[in-house]
Design a protein around this motif. Sequence first.
Motif, PDB file in Angstrom:
ATOM      1  N   TYR A  36      -4.113  -4.366 -14.224  1.00 26.05           N
ATOM      2  CA  TYR A  36      -4.214  -3.906 -12.824  1.00 26.05           C
ATOM      3  C   TYR A  36      -4.530  -2.558 -13.013  1.00 26.05           C
ATOM      4  CZ  TYR A  36      -2.171  -8.576 -11.723  1.00 26.05           C
ATOM      5  OH  TYR A  36      -2.043 -10.012 -11.496  1.00 26.05           O
ATOM      6  N   ILE A  37      -5.412  -2.048 -11.991  1.00 19.86           N
ATOM      7  CA  ILE A  37      -5.833  -0.562 -12.044  1.00 19.86           C
ATOM      8  C   ILE A  37      -4.937   0.373 -11.098  1.00 19.86           C
ATOM      9  CG2 ILE A  37      -7.857   0.942 -11.577  1.00 19.86           C
ATOM     10  CD1 ILE A  37      -8.050  -1.119 -14.113  1.00 19.86           C
ATOM     11  N   GLU A  38      -4.648   1.300 -11.591  1.00 16.42           N
ATOM     12  CA  GLU A  38      -3.839   2.200 -10.816  1.00 16.42           C
ATOM     13  C   GLU A  38      -4.572   2.935  -9.712  1.00 16.42           C
ATOM     14  OE1 GLU A  38      -0.245   5.837 -11.728  1.00 16.42           O
ATOM     15  OE2 GLU A  38      -1.290   4.765 -13.338  1.00 16.42           O
ATOM     16  N   ASN A  39      -3.890   3.374  -8.723  1.00  9.99           N
ATOM     17  CA  ASN A  39      -4.855   4.342  -7.573  1.00  9.99           C
ATOM     18  C   ASN A  39      -4.485   5.551  -8.262  1.00  9.99           C
ATOM     19  OD1 ASN A  39      -1.942   3.318  -6.948  1.00  9.99           O
ATOM     20  ND2 ASN A  39      -2.097   4.620  -5.358  1.00  9.99           N
TER      21      ASN A  39
ATOM     22  N   CYS B  48      -2.716  -1.931  -9.341  1.00 17.99           N
ATOM     23  CA  CYS B  48      -1.062  -1.523  -9.567  1.00 17.99           C
ATOM     24  C   CYS B  48      -1.078  -0.397  -8.417  1.00 17.99           C
ATOM     25  CB  CYS B  48      -1.027  -0.910 -11.168  1.00 17.99           C
ATOM     26  SG  CYS B  48       0.584  -0.265 -11.244  1.00 17.99           S
ATOM     27  N   LEU B  49      -0.374  -0.754  -7.642  1.00 19.21           N
ATOM     28  CA  LEU B  49      -0.334   0.295  -6.438  1.00 19.21           C
ATOM     29  C   LEU B  49       0.918   1.309  -6.918  1.00 19.21           C
ATOM     30  CD1 LEU B  49      -1.355   1.183  -3.666  1.00 19.21           C
ATOM     31  CD2 LEU B  49       0.247  -0.138  -2.612  1.00 19.21           C
ATOM     32  N   ASP B  50       0.661   2.550  -7.236  1.00 23.10           N
ATOM     33  CA  ASP B  50       1.623   3.643  -7.147  1.00 23.10           C
ATOM     34  C   ASP B  50       1.969   4.109  -5.972  1.00 23.10           C
ATOM     35  OD1 ASP B  50       2.867   6.043  -7.422  1.00 23.10           O
ATOM     36  OD2 ASP B  50       2.093   6.172  -9.678  1.00 23.10           O
ATOM     37  N   VAL B  51       2.982   3.881  -5.314  1.00 22.39           N
ATOM     38  CA  VAL B  51       3.363   4.158  -4.108  1.00 22.39           C
ATOM     39  C   VAL B  51       3.455   5.668  -3.763  1.00 22.39           C
ATOM     40  CG1 VAL B  51       4.659   3.390  -1.738  1.00 22.39           C
ATOM     41  CG2 VAL B  51       4.458   1.924  -3.903  1.00 22.39           C
ATOM     42  N   SER B  52       4.077   6.084  -4.751  1.00 22.93           N
ATOM     43  CA  SER B  52       4.326   7.597  -4.550  1.00 22.93           C
ATOM     44  C   SER B  52       2.751   8.404  -4.615  1.00 22.93           C
ATOM     45  CB  SER B  52       5.009   8.460  -5.662  1.00 22.93           C
ATOM     46  OG  SER B  52       4.534   7.858  -6.952  1.00 22.93           O
ATOM     47  N   HIS B  53       1.777   7.728  -5.361  1.00 22.91           N
ATOM     48  CA  HIS B  53       0.435   8.361  -5.156  1.00 22.91           C
ATOM     49  C   HIS B  53      -0.152   7.897  -3.847  1.00 22.91           C
ATOM     50  CE1 HIS B  53       0.529   9.537  -9.406  1.00 22.91           C
ATOM     51  NE2 HIS B  53      -0.039   8.107  -9.875  1.00 22.91           N
TER      52      HIS B  53
ATOM     53  N   ILE C 120      -1.971  -7.011  -5.451  1.00 26.37           N
ATOM     54  CA  ILE C 120      -1.027  -5.933  -6.083  1.00 26.37           C
ATOM     55  C   ILE C 120      -0.303  -6.591  -6.874  1.00 26.37           C
ATOM     56  CG2 ILE C 120       0.581  -4.146  -5.655  1.00 26.37           C
ATOM     57  CD1 ILE C 120      -0.633  -4.002  -2.542  1.00 26.37           C
ATOM     58  N   GLY C 121      -0.645  -6.425  -8.183  1.00 28.35           N
ATOM     59  CA  GLY C 121       0.242  -7.258  -9.353  1.00 28.35           C
ATOM     60  C   GLY C 121       1.562  -6.375  -9.770  1.00 28.35           C
ATOM     61  N   ALA C 122       1.739  -4.911  -9.460  1.00 28.06           N
ATOM     62  CA  ALA C 122       2.696  -4.065  -9.799  1.00 28.06           C
ATOM     63  C   ALA C 122       2.716  -2.928  -9.096  1.00 28.06           C
ATOM     64  CB  ALA C 122       2.724  -4.065 -11.269  1.00 28.06           C
ATOM     65  N   ASN C 123       3.911  -2.186  -9.068  1.00 26.72           N
ATOM     66  CA  ASN C 123       4.000  -0.966  -8.595  1.00 26.72           C
ATOM     67  C   ASN C 123       4.657   0.113  -9.379  1.00 26.72           C
ATOM     68  OD1 ASN C 123       4.995  -3.275  -6.370  1.00 26.72           O
ATOM     69  ND2 ASN C 123       3.465  -1.267  -5.561  1.00 26.72           N
ATOM     70  N   HIS C 124       4.149   1.484  -9.425  1.00 23.98           N
ATOM     71  CA  HIS C 124       4.832   2.412  -9.878  1.00 23.98           C
ATOM     72  C   HIS C 124       5.715   3.032  -8.630  1.00 23.98           C
ATOM     73  CE1 HIS C 124       1.753   3.045 -13.267  1.00 23.98           C
ATOM     74  NE2 HIS C 124       2.218   1.893 -13.378  1.00 23.98           N
ATOM     75  N   ILE C 125       6.850   3.294  -9.052  1.00 26.62           N
ATOM     76  CA  ILE C 125       7.665   4.202  -8.034  1.00 26.62           C
ATOM     77  C   ILE C 125       8.342   5.333  -8.520  1.00 26.62           C
ATOM     78  CG2 ILE C 125       9.843   4.149  -6.519  1.00 26.62           C
ATOM     79  CD1 ILE C 125       7.610   1.784  -5.698  1.00 26.62           C
ATOM     80  N   SER C 126       7.849   6.552  -7.924  1.00 30.32           N
ATOM     81  CA  SER C 126       8.258   7.758  -8.252  1.00 30.32           C
ATOM     82  C   SER C 126       9.125   8.517  -7.193  1.00 30.32           C
ATOM     83  CB  SER C 126       7.332   8.566  -8.987  1.00 30.32           C
ATOM     84  OG  SER C 126       6.634   8.127 -10.129  1.00 30.32           O
ATOM     85  N   ALA C 127       9.794   9.919  -7.330  1.00 31.83           N
ATOM     86  CA  ALA C 127      10.399  10.157  -6.237  1.00 31.83           C
ATOM     87  C   ALA C 127       9.436  11.237  -5.449  1.00 31.83           C
ATOM     88  CB  ALA C 127      11.344  11.505  -6.898  1.00 31.83           C
ATOM     89  N   TYR C 128       9.589  11.162  -4.181  1.00 30.50           N
ATOM     90  CA  TYR C 128       8.653  11.943  -3.177  1.00 30.50           C
ATOM     91  C   TYR C 128       9.624  12.732  -2.220  1.00 30.50           C
ATOM     92  CZ  TYR C 128       4.214  13.687  -2.016  1.00 30.50           C
ATOM     93  OH  TYR C 128       2.904  14.502  -1.637  1.00 30.50           O
ATOM     94  N   PRO C 129      10.267  13.672  -2.658  1.00 33.90           N
ATOM     95  CA  PRO C 129      11.099  14.769  -1.276  1.00 33.90           C
ATOM     96  C   PRO C 129      10.179  14.783  -0.213  1.00 33.90           C
ATOM     97  CG  PRO C 129      10.916  15.698  -3.522  1.00 33.90           C
ATOM     98  CD  PRO C 129       9.887  14.809  -3.598  1.00 33.90           C
TER      99      PRO C 129
ATOM    100  N   ASP D  85      10.076   3.712   3.043  1.00 35.70           N
ATOM    101  CA  ASP D  85      10.140   2.864   4.220  1.00 35.70           C
ATOM    102  C   ASP D  85       8.936   2.905   5.086  1.00 35.70           C
ATOM    103  OD1 ASP D  85      12.810   2.599   3.885  1.00 35.70           O
ATOM    104  OD2 ASP D  85      13.571   4.420   4.781  1.00 35.70           O
ATOM    105  N   ARG D  86       7.995   3.890   4.831  1.00 32.73           N
ATOM    106  CA  ARG D  86       6.794   3.734   5.545  1.00 32.73           C
ATOM    107  C   ARG D  86       5.645   2.341   5.281  1.00 32.73           C
ATOM    108  NH1 ARG D  86       4.015   7.736   8.068  1.00 32.73           N
ATOM    109  NH2 ARG D  86       5.624   9.139   7.275  1.00 32.73           N
ATOM    110  N   TYR D  87       5.976   1.848   4.268  1.00 31.96           N
ATOM    111  CA  TYR D  87       5.336   0.962   3.597  1.00 31.96           C
ATOM    112  C   TYR D  87       5.598  -0.526   3.743  1.00 31.96           C
ATOM    113  CZ  TYR D  87       2.977   5.061   2.125  1.00 31.96           C
ATOM    114  OH  TYR D  87       2.253   6.336   2.346  1.00 31.96           O
ATOM    115  N   PRO D  88       4.693  -1.557   3.892  1.00 38.58           N
ATOM    116  CA  PRO D  88       5.095  -2.578   4.304  1.00 38.58           C
ATOM    117  C   PRO D  88       5.333  -3.470   2.900  1.00 38.58           C
ATOM    118  CG  PRO D  88       2.784  -2.738   4.456  1.00 38.58           C
ATOM    119  CD  PRO D  88       3.420  -1.306   4.400  1.00 38.58           C
ATOM    120  N   LEU D  89       6.279  -4.519   2.868  1.00 36.67           N
ATOM    121  CA  LEU D  89       6.517  -5.364   1.741  1.00 36.67           C
ATOM    122  C   LEU D  89       5.479  -6.186   0.891  1.00 36.67           C
ATOM    123  CD1 LEU D  89       9.973  -7.350   2.708  1.00 36.67           C
ATOM    124  CD2 LEU D  89       9.570  -5.111   1.415  1.00 36.67           C
ATOM    125  N   ALA D  90       4.327  -6.104   1.829  1.00 35.85           N
ATOM    126  CA  ALA D  90       3.188  -6.633   1.358  1.00 35.85           C
ATOM    127  C   ALA D  90       2.376  -5.653   0.457  1.00 35.85           C
ATOM    128  CB  ALA D  90       2.046  -7.249   2.331  1.00 35.85           C
ATOM    129  N   PHE D  91       2.792  -4.396   0.447  1.00 34.67           N
ATOM    130  CA  PHE D  91       2.112  -3.328  -0.718  1.00 34.67           C
ATOM    131  C   PHE D  91       2.848  -3.517  -2.013  1.00 34.67           C
ATOM    132  CE2 PHE D  91      -0.293  -0.029   2.039  1.00 34.67           C
ATOM    133  CZ  PHE D  91      -0.997  -1.063   2.567  1.00 34.67           C
TER     134      PHE D  91
END
Length: 242
Positions: free
Chosen positions: A124-127, A143-148, A172-181, A206-212
């Motif tokens: 999967y290709i990361e955003n 590969c949806l990096d939600v912090s990106h 969306i096969g996977a995610n990366h989760i980092s901190a975002y103050p 909390d901004r993003y749906p479970l589908a992401f």
Amino acid sequence: MLAPKINQKHEVLCSITTAGDVATPPMDWRRAIPATFDLSLNRLSIFLTTIGYQERQEFYALLRERQRRGAIVIPFVHARSDMLPDEYRMLMAEFGTERFNLHPVRLMPLPSGGLPEDLCARTYIENIYGLLESDLQGFAGICLDVSHLELTRRLHPEQYPELCRLAETYPIGANHISAYPAEKPDGKKSEEQHRYSSLSDFDYLDRYPLAFFGQYVAIELTNELSEQLPVKALLERHLSIV
């Protein structure tokens, strides 16, 4: 390939990550790998983001040493564009890896010959760096990096609608989760971080749906594995896993 209209099960994975910068030193992976035994972490993800071929051989050797102490499974791996097919197949055979991600190969080309079709189907290709729809062609999806994604929303709003469209269209096969103050009191924009100091650093999710969120939700932090466990618990609540 269009996104399948199904609900995915999710698994949150603590990670050994080599990402880092001057402000956020990378995790000491030589200590972290054996620490997985003491923490009874038998399923995790790994981020090989910044280590070249020779260091990866040491990394794999430590994983094998850890494997001899007790079974360990690594279902998701952040691969590097310089990795050869044999490395992918070794991780699949020895550690049960099912899915990989890469940065867009438009920007970080693959070795001569590329990847075989069966490996592309697991990758999967990361955003990152302005993901284009053409970056996804021939691969399994995003590969949806939600912090990106949140960084794009805050700092590059002109790119945000198209990125959301791609996330709604492709698997969306996977995610990366980092901190975002949260944004700073002085109004200056904060940026994503590979190290967290408070669980409130993940309120942006909390901004993003479970589908992401895909099957594997990998914590991309340089905090020690023991410090990732509260984040894992938070994400499991967020995704209604527990």
